[in-house]
Design an enzyme around this catalytic site. Structure first.
Site, PDB file in Angstrom:
ATOM      1  N   CYS A 245       0.870  -1.179   0.000  1.00 29.35           N
ATOM      2  CA  CYS A 245       0.000   0.000   0.000  1.00 29.35           C
ATOM      3  C   CYS A 245       0.906   1.227   0.000  1.00 29.35           C
ATOM      4  CB  CYS A 245      -0.856   0.027   1.248  1.00 29.35           C
ATOM      5  SG  CYS A 245      -1.864  -1.436   1.452  1.00 29.35           S
TER       6      CYS A 245
ATOM      7  N   ARG B 142       1.389   0.927  -6.848  1.00 25.36           N
ATOM      8  CA  ARG B 142       1.741  -0.184  -5.982  1.00 25.36           C
ATOM      9  C   ARG B 142       0.554  -0.835  -5.291  1.00 25.36           C
ATOM     10  NH1 ARG B 142       5.304   2.588  -2.135  1.00 25.36           N
ATOM     11  NH2 ARG B 142       3.573   4.013  -2.312  1.00 25.36           N
TER      12      ARG B 142
ATOM     13  N   TRP C 119      -4.071  -1.915  -1.093  1.00 27.54           N
ATOM     14  CA  TRP C 119      -4.103  -3.198  -1.796  1.00 27.54           C
ATOM     15  C   TRP C 119      -4.450  -4.199  -0.705  1.00 27.54           C
ATOM     16  CZ3 TRP C 119      -1.294  -7.832  -1.449  1.00 27.54           C
ATOM     17  CH2 TRP C 119      -1.429  -8.691  -2.551  1.00 27.54           C
TER      18      TRP C 119
ATOM     19  N   ASN D 162       0.710   0.748   6.308  1.00 28.06           N
ATOM     20  CA  ASN D 162       1.215  -0.128   5.248  1.00 28.06           C
ATOM     21  C   ASN D 162       1.912  -1.316   5.903  1.00 28.06           C
ATOM     22  OD1 ASN D 162       2.243  -1.178   2.877  1.00 28.06           O
ATOM     23  ND2 ASN D 162       4.108   0.044   3.033  1.00 28.06           N
ATOM     24  N   GLY D 163       1.598  -2.514   5.451  1.00 28.20           N
ATOM     25  CA  GLY D 163       2.245  -3.700   6.014  1.00 28.20           C
ATOM     26  C   GLY D 163       1.216  -4.621   6.642  1.00 28.20           C
TER      27      GLY D 163
ATOM     28  N   GLU E 111       9.465 -17.250 -17.663  1.00 32.95           N
ATOM     29  CA  GLU E 111       9.252 -15.799 -17.572  1.00 32.95           C
ATOM     30  C   GLU E 111       8.214 -15.341 -18.615  1.00 32.95           C
ATOM     31  OE1 GLU E 111       9.752 -13.586 -15.552  1.00 32.95           O
ATOM     32  OE2 GLU E 111       9.626 -11.710 -16.627  1.00 32.95           O
TER      33      GLU E 111
ATOM     34  N   LYS F 134       4.695 -13.471 -17.754  1.00 31.94           N
ATOM     35  CA  LYS F 134       4.266 -12.187 -18.320  1.00 31.94           C
ATOM     36  C   LYS F 134       2.863 -12.310 -18.892  1.00 31.94           C
ATOM     37  CE  LYS F 134       6.462 -10.072 -16.845  1.00 31.94           C
ATOM     38  NZ  LYS F 134       7.574 -10.343 -16.031  1.00 31.94           N
TER      39      LYS F 134
ATOM     40  N   GLU G 134       0.159 -12.761 -16.029  1.00 31.80           N
ATOM     41  CA  GLU G 134      -0.134 -11.611 -15.156  1.00 31.80           C
ATOM     42  C   GLU G 134      -0.727 -10.425 -15.915  1.00 31.80           C
ATOM     43  OE1 GLU G 134       4.459  -9.981 -14.521  1.00 31.80           O
ATOM     44  OE2 GLU G 134       3.062  -9.914 -12.858  1.00 31.80           O
TER      45      GLU G 134
ATOM     46  N   HIS H  99       6.534 -36.470 -21.318  1.00 35.69           N
ATOM     47  CA  HIS H  99       6.359 -37.069 -19.987  1.00 35.69           C
ATOM     48  C   HIS H  99       5.065 -36.613 -19.329  1.00 35.69           C
ATOM     49  CE1 HIS H  99      10.347 -38.764 -20.281  1.00 35.69           C
ATOM     50  NE2 HIS H  99      10.805 -37.577 -20.622  1.00 35.69           N
TER      51      HIS H  99
ATOM     52  N   LYS I  85       3.026  -4.079  -7.117  1.00 36.49           N
ATOM     53  CA  LYS I  85       4.361  -4.004  -7.702  1.00 36.49           C
ATOM     54  C   LYS I  85       5.383  -4.770  -6.872  1.00 36.49           C
ATOM     55  CE  LYS I  85       7.665  -2.754 -10.407  1.00 36.49           C
ATOM     56  NZ  LYS I  85       7.844  -3.634 -11.582  1.00 36.49           N
TER      57      LYS I  85
END
Ligand code: M6R
Length: 601
Positions: free
Chosen positions: A15, A40, A87, A113-114, A478, A482, A485, A501, A596
């Site tokens: 946040c 963020r 968030w 925040n946290g 990766e 991408k 997300e 397999h 973020k």
């Protein structure tokens, strides 16, 4: 106090919190600051101001701009205030759970925040004392704890100290009191004071106030700042005065504006033409020191989360092939449970764009006391990870605002190439190839039209598989990350050799498969895999330097030495993911449910 010239990037957390006390009207300033920081955390927003001894709060669900136009946050009166973008971690995304939270008497407002780990125990105790909670958040306990202490003692400073000491977890908070005092406390989450000509800011991120001042004080863990009247007091959690230097912050290059780009993500993808060229430059001494350390280390661990973990996988492969050193790459969310059982006296290379990722910090905090040397590669030189490290190398790729890591990935990769090149006596030859590499990146980002078309063609795919072998497998992971997300399409990176397999069972005419098929020792085997997929009717997109009929579409990677291919191969995936997001009407800068940097476990 001394003013140091310092180059900084971004302090990032889940946040954002901001406070202001000065001569200007607080609310319009806070709205502007929150807009800068909302990349963020962005599900809800709120502001609280103090005017004539009265606390006023407005808050709601949505982006800063929307909530401001619906609720007119900016008209709240007063020259003292606090703000928050949320968030959600504890409690749903609702107006009630948005910050600021207020005490029962309405005289204290708090943004946080946290995560407060012991909140439910604190909440029960406070409820037994008659406090009434209005939200489901952990944060609200802070407002009630402050009230409980302040009302009984009349000592505001003591109330802030006692409250900070009662909380466990990782937090930074700012409290505004009806008498016009603002106080901030920091424990394992960033908090920075900004000093401008007309007042003070307290923020989780310098970006918040950088429009108004570049003079900042980075608080240390267990620091408290109190702005009372026109005075600023800094103390530690034990009440002793502390002095922290004033730092002059500056962006090394690139701004945080989108410029002419539609989104930060595409801006940051394009910036790779410059950032890859510059990565590691000016830090040759540190690169040398790190390569010496890796050379003599009994064992090396590379660690990181998400994209940074994929970089760790490439680094391990390079160190083994070119440096002939034993190493492992372990994702930080798992590594933290293994730290007690690792090889003795290792070097741990922790990779993190933000330098604030909780899982990575947890590994480092556990490993350091056991004698591990910590090397970090970060984009924020003032971050917690950089501070905890024996040597920290900066990615220097400028602020990365898009939630998806793009330019930070190629920068961290390039730095690791530089280290391993040095360690192996120059067998990679990175420096001789920088210009060639830069031209290749340019060619790739300029080739976006074809990729945009491909994104349009595959937009209805329900599942996308990305295949690669050897050092290209981490790029497959990766690439899939991408895509998932940014576009919310299910995507999976698969080692091509594992296809038979199991995963081949998933492939049919509705599948879309992207295949990393470079001209190296993996070429023939991967091509054979492509034929097996083709035989099952899937649509196939090849990525490499030798087009073939097996592929329905082919994205050409410019010629560079094969060792450097992973740096280039990721770029088409970043671009595909970006355009797929646009096809899906998703905002590529702010993927749903993601932040973020993940500063909570
Ligand atoms: O700041 P960090 O590099 O430590 O972040 C690690 C991950 O959270 C991050 O890479 C995440 O996976 C990105 N959203 C990927 O694009």
């Amino acid at each position: 106090m001394a003013i140091f010239n310092y180059v900084i990037k971004i302090i990032i957390s889940v946040c954002s919190i901001i406070g202001y006390k000065g001569e200007s009207l607080a609310a319009p300033l806070l709205v502007t600051c929150l807009k800068k920081m909302e990349y963020r955390g962005y599900d809800s927003v709120g502001i609280g101001t103090i005017n004539d001894g009265k606390v006023s709060v407005r808050k709601g669900v949505g982006r800063v701009e929307d909530v401001d136009s619906n609720l007119l946050l900016r008209v709240l009166p007063g020259r003292i205030g606090i703000g928050h973008t949320r968030w959600a971690t504890h409690g749903k995304v609702t107006e009630k759970n948005a910050h600021p939270h207020t005490s029962c008497n309405g005289e204290i407002a708090v943004v946080h925040n946290g995560i407060i780990q012991n909140y439910s125990e604190l909440k029960s105790k406070l409820m037994r004392k008659g406090h009434i909670f209005r939200s489901e958040t952990d944060s609200e306990v802070i407002a009630h704890l402050l009230e409980e202490d302040y009302v009984s003692s009349g000592d505001l400073r003591g109330a802030v100290l006692n409250t900070a000491k009662k909380l466990t977890g990782a937090f930074s908070f700012i409290a505004a009191f009806s008498d016009g005092t603002i106080a901030g406390a920091r424990f394992d989450e960033p908090l920075i004071v900004g000093i401008s000509n007309d007042g003070y800011y307290i923020s989780s991120d310098v970006i918040g106030f950088l429009n108004y001042t570049d003079r900042a004080i980075f608080l240390d863990n267990r620091d408290i700042v109190i702005l009372k009247g026109s005075e600023m007091e800094m103390i530690s959690f034990d009440g002793a005065p502390v002095m922290r230097p004033v730092t002059q912050v500056a962006w090394e290059f690139g701004g945080i504006d989108k410029g002419t780009y539609a989104h930060y993500t595409i801006k940051e993808i394009n910036e790779q033409v410059e950032t890859i060229f510059k990565s590691g430059k000016g830090q040759e001494d540190k690169i040398e020191q790190v390569s010496e350390l890796l050379k003599s280390a009994p064992f090396v661990y590379f660690t990181g989360s998400g994209t940074s973990y994929h970089c760790a996988l490439v680094a391990k492969a390079l160190l083994s092939k070119y440096g002939r050193r034993k190493s492992d790459a372990i994702m930080s969310s798992e590594f933290q449970y293994l730290v007690n059982d690792i090889e003795p006296d290792p070097v741990i290379v922790a990779i993190s764009q933000s330098g604030e990722t909780a899982d990575v910090l947890e590994v480092v905090k556990k490993a350091k006391p056991l004698g591990s040397k910590i090397i970090s590669i970060v984009n924020v030189p003032t971050s917690s990870l950089a501070r905890l490290s024996d040597i920290s190398i900066s990615m220097n790729c400028g602020p990365e605002i898009g939630v998806a890591a793009t330019k930070s990935f190629t920068s961290q990769l390039t730095i690791l190439y530089a280290i391993i090149d040095r360690l192996s006596g120059g067998v990679i030859g990175l420096e001789n190839q920088r210009t060639k590499l830069q031209n290749a990146v340019k060619e790739l980002v300029e080739g976006q039209k074809l990729i945009e078309q491909i994104a349009n063609e595959i937009k209805n795919a329900k599942d996308i598989y990305v295949l690669g072998r050897s050092i290209h497998y981490p790029i497959a992971l990766e690439g899939a990350l991408k895509i998932k997300e940014l576009s919310y399409v299910h995507a999976e990176g698969i080692p091509a050799g594992e296809l038979k397999h199991g995963p081949l069972a998933l492939i049919d005419k509705n599948s879309c498969v992207l295949v990393l098929n470079p001209n190296d020792s993996t070429f023939d085997d991967v091509k054979a895999n492509a034929h097996e997929i083709k035989a099952r009717g899937a649509s196939l997109i090849g990525i490499g330097s030798s087009p073939s009929d097996v592929y329905d579409r082919f994205i050409a990677i410019p010629e560079v030495d094969e060792v450097l291919l992973p740096i280039l191969e990721v770029i088409p995936f970043q671009v595909i993911a970006y355009y797929l997001a646009l096809e899906k009407n998703a905002n590529p800068d702010y993927p749903r449910n993601l932040a973020k940097s993940v500063t909570v476990k």
